[in-house]
Design a protein around this motif. Structure first.
Motif, mmCIF file in Angstrom:
data_model
loop_
_atom_site.group_PDB
_atom_site.id
_atom_site.type_symbol
_atom_site.label_atom_id
_atom_site.label_comp_id
_atom_site.label_asym_id
_atom_site.label_seq_id
_atom_site.Cartn_x
_atom_site.Cartn_y
_atom_site.Cartn_z
ATOM 1 N N TRP A 1 24.506 4.803 -1.139
ATOM 2 C CA TRP A 1 24.267 3.560 -1.883
ATOM 3 C C TRP A 1 23.590 2.484 -1.046
ATOM 4 O O TRP A 1 22.618 1.876 -1.495
ATOM 5 C CB TRP A 1 25.576 3.028 -2.470
ATOM 6 N N TYR B 1 18.949 -0.880 -10.303
ATOM 7 C CA TYR B 1 20.157 -1.142 -9.513
ATOM 8 C C TYR B 1 21.383 -0.486 -10.130
ATOM 9 O O TYR B 1 22.249 0.014 -9.423
ATOM 10 C CB TYR B 1 20.362 -2.647 -9.359
ATOM 11 N N MET C 1 19.942 0.941 -1.977
ATOM 12 C CA MET C 1 19.772 -0.487 -2.254
ATOM 13 C C MET C 1 18.719 -1.096 -1.333
ATOM 14 O O MET C 1 17.871 -1.897 -1.763
ATOM 15 C CB MET C 1 21.100 -1.222 -2.074
ATOM 16 N N PRO D 1 20.056 -7.869 -3.835
ATOM 17 C CA PRO D 1 19.305 -7.314 -4.920
ATOM 18 C C PRO D 1 17.861 -7.807 -4.988
ATOM 19 O O PRO D 1 16.981 -7.093 -5.385
ATOM 20 C CB PRO D 1 20.073 -7.757 -6.165
ATOM 21 N N SER E 1 15.207 -2.859 -2.488
ATOM 22 C CA SER E 1 14.920 -4.237 -2.087
ATOM 23 C C SER E 1 13.614 -4.326 -1.297
ATOM 24 O O SER E 1 12.886 -5.321 -1.389
ATOM 25 C CB SER E 1 16.062 -4.791 -1.236
#
Length: 484
Positions: free
Chosen positions: A140, A128, A144, A479, A148
């Motif tokens: 980004w 991360y 992410m 996250p 995930s």
């Protein structure tokens, strides 16, 4: 996140971006898969090398070590750069997997799980942290989301790998197969990621708070080994004193785990963090599900592993369904989440202890209840995490982002410690077998239903929080999705 420059998935998988995306997502995927593999094969492990009374310690020590690894990742990155940091993290993971594969007894297995958890925590947090260092800002959110999504893939892969090796009576190979994979991964990241040190300033490390966090969990776990209820109560009291010390330390320390005033009574952040904590604790009962299904319902390691993973699947499904909701829909999702978890756990307290022939007519209610627990957590999850960032002062935004993972992992470790305490008091190990599993299953799910029951109040307070006008209700990439 909105930018002037639109991004496409193709941009993430082109040129150098493709190699970086693969490196970061594979790291989280390996960490997540390893967690589910270990959960699936653990009943086979205790049958082979013993240590039934230490069953929950496998999760407790792994997650505590992951917390410490995650906290140290930024410092490792700033000192050794991306290549060096990933090499060190992979080395810890490999040594831990090797110890697990060769473990002659449960104490050695626990040492291996601790080392492996530390390496996994490093890899998890590094992935991360690297997003903002190797990709343009417009990529980004997609990066992410890709990382995930690895948790969802692990939900499919982990139980299959663990179940197959367990059914072949070769559980050691479930850890052993990680050795060549991690060696290849270490070589790949070393040749793919940027060379030299990156401009990444490590924040001050809250050493005392981290030690108190780990100490509180370990004290509860240590108390759970005793047959005396008073010893267990003493462990819980000592853990609470440590948490009081941590709260006081957070108020005046320059290096903090949480945003300023997050733990003050009545604060908006306190309600949010407590809700997250209680929901995750409720789900931690899943670590015993494969054992109960194999012992009480005659299921194979493969089937029991996939059934246990239904909590994670329900979590992911609920996130997808509710992530686009706004206003009143968000409030309903946050408030109804704990209620669904409570119903699921109470159903499991009735259904799981009742031995069956393993026929699908007996199993489908259990599967529904397992899914309902995960679904209740995922229902309000993206909105709870978004609200944490929305109500945090601007100067503490970076701390708030990291704190979400810390709180979730702490809740998992604490939940595993409490699960070990409840099951051991409920004669899980003595007399063990069907009788021990029956009594333990009933009391475990019943006791853990208290967590979502308490969360109903904190969720109601969280849903009533007045939010800033800008960005209100916009879900952000989370996250961790569906697991710890």
């Amino acid at each position: 996140m909105k930018t002037d420059d639109k991004s496409r998935w193709g941009d993430l998988f082109s040129g150098q971006n493709a190699a970086s995306a693969l490196a970061l997502s594979l790291g989280v995927g390996l960490h997540a898969t390893n967690i589910l593999v270990a959960t699936t094969i653990l009943p086979s492990v205790v049958q082979d090398i013993g240590g039934l009374d230490l069953y929950a310690w496998n999760t407790t020590l792994f997650v505590v070590a992951s917390i410490l690894g995650s906290a140290l990742s930024a410092r490792l990155l700033s000192h050794y750069g991306a290549r060096g940091a990933y090499l060190v993290a992979s080395l810890f993971f490999i040594i831990g997997a090797m110890l697990c594969a060769l473990a002659p007894s449960m104490p050695v297995m626990l040492i291996g799980r601790t080392v492996q958890g530390f390496g996994g925590g490093l890899i998890f947090a590094l992935s991360y942290a690297m997003v903002s260092l190797v990709f343009e800002q417009r990529l980004w959110p997609r990066a992410m989301a890709l990382i995930s999504a690895m948790w969802g893939i692990a939900t499919l892969v982990g139980p299959a790998v663990g179940g197959i090796f367990a059914e072949l009576n070769a559980w050691r190979w479930a850890f052993g197969i990680l050795l060549p994979i991690m060696l290849l991964y270490a070589a790949f990241t070393f040749h793919t990621l940027p060379k030299g040190e990156l401009q990444q300033q490590a924040a001050p490390l809250p050493v005392i708070q981290l030690l108190l966090l780990a100490g509180a969990v370990l004290v509860v776990s240590a108390g759970s080994l005793a047959d005396s209820g008073w010893v267990n109560v003493g462990g819980i009291i000592l853990a609470l004193l440590m948490m009081v010390w941590l709260i006081r330390r957070e108020e005046y320390s320059a290096a903090r785990l949480l945003p300023y005033s997050a733990l003050r009574r009545g604060s908006a952040l306190a309600s949010l963090y407590i809700t997250v904590l209680l929901l995750v604790i409720g789900m931690t009962s899943e670590i015993f599900v494969p054992y109960f299904l194999q012992t009480l319902h005659g299921q194979s390691p493969l089937i029991s592993g996939y059934m246990a993973a239904m909590m994670a699947a329900g979590w992911t499904l609920a996130e997808i369904l509710s992530s686009g909701w706004r206003s009143a829909g968000i409030r309903r999702a946050i408030i109804s989440g704990p209620i669904l978890v409570l119903i699921g756990l109470l159903a499991l307290a009735i259904l799981v202890p009742t031995s069956s022939s393993g026929h699908w007519l007996a199993l489908w209610p259990i599967m529904v209840a397992l899914t309902l627990v995960g679904f209740g957590i995922g229902f309000g999850w993206p909105h709870l995490l978004t609200r944490v960032l929305q109500v945090t002062p601007q100067e503490d935004k970076s701390i708030a982002g990291a704190s979400i993972t810390t709180v979730q992992m702490f809740a998992t470790a604490l939940g595993a410690a409490l699960a070990g305490m409840v099951t051991n008091l409920a004669v899980f190990n003595s007399p063990g077998g069907v009788a021990g599993a029956t009594n333990s299953a009933h009391w475990l799910f019943l006791a853990f239903a208290v967590a979502p029951l308490l969360a109903i109040y904190t969720a109601w307070r969280s849903a009533a929080i007045a939010l800033p006008e800008s960005g209100a209700g916009e879900p952000l990439p989370t996250p961790v999705s569906g697991e710890y």
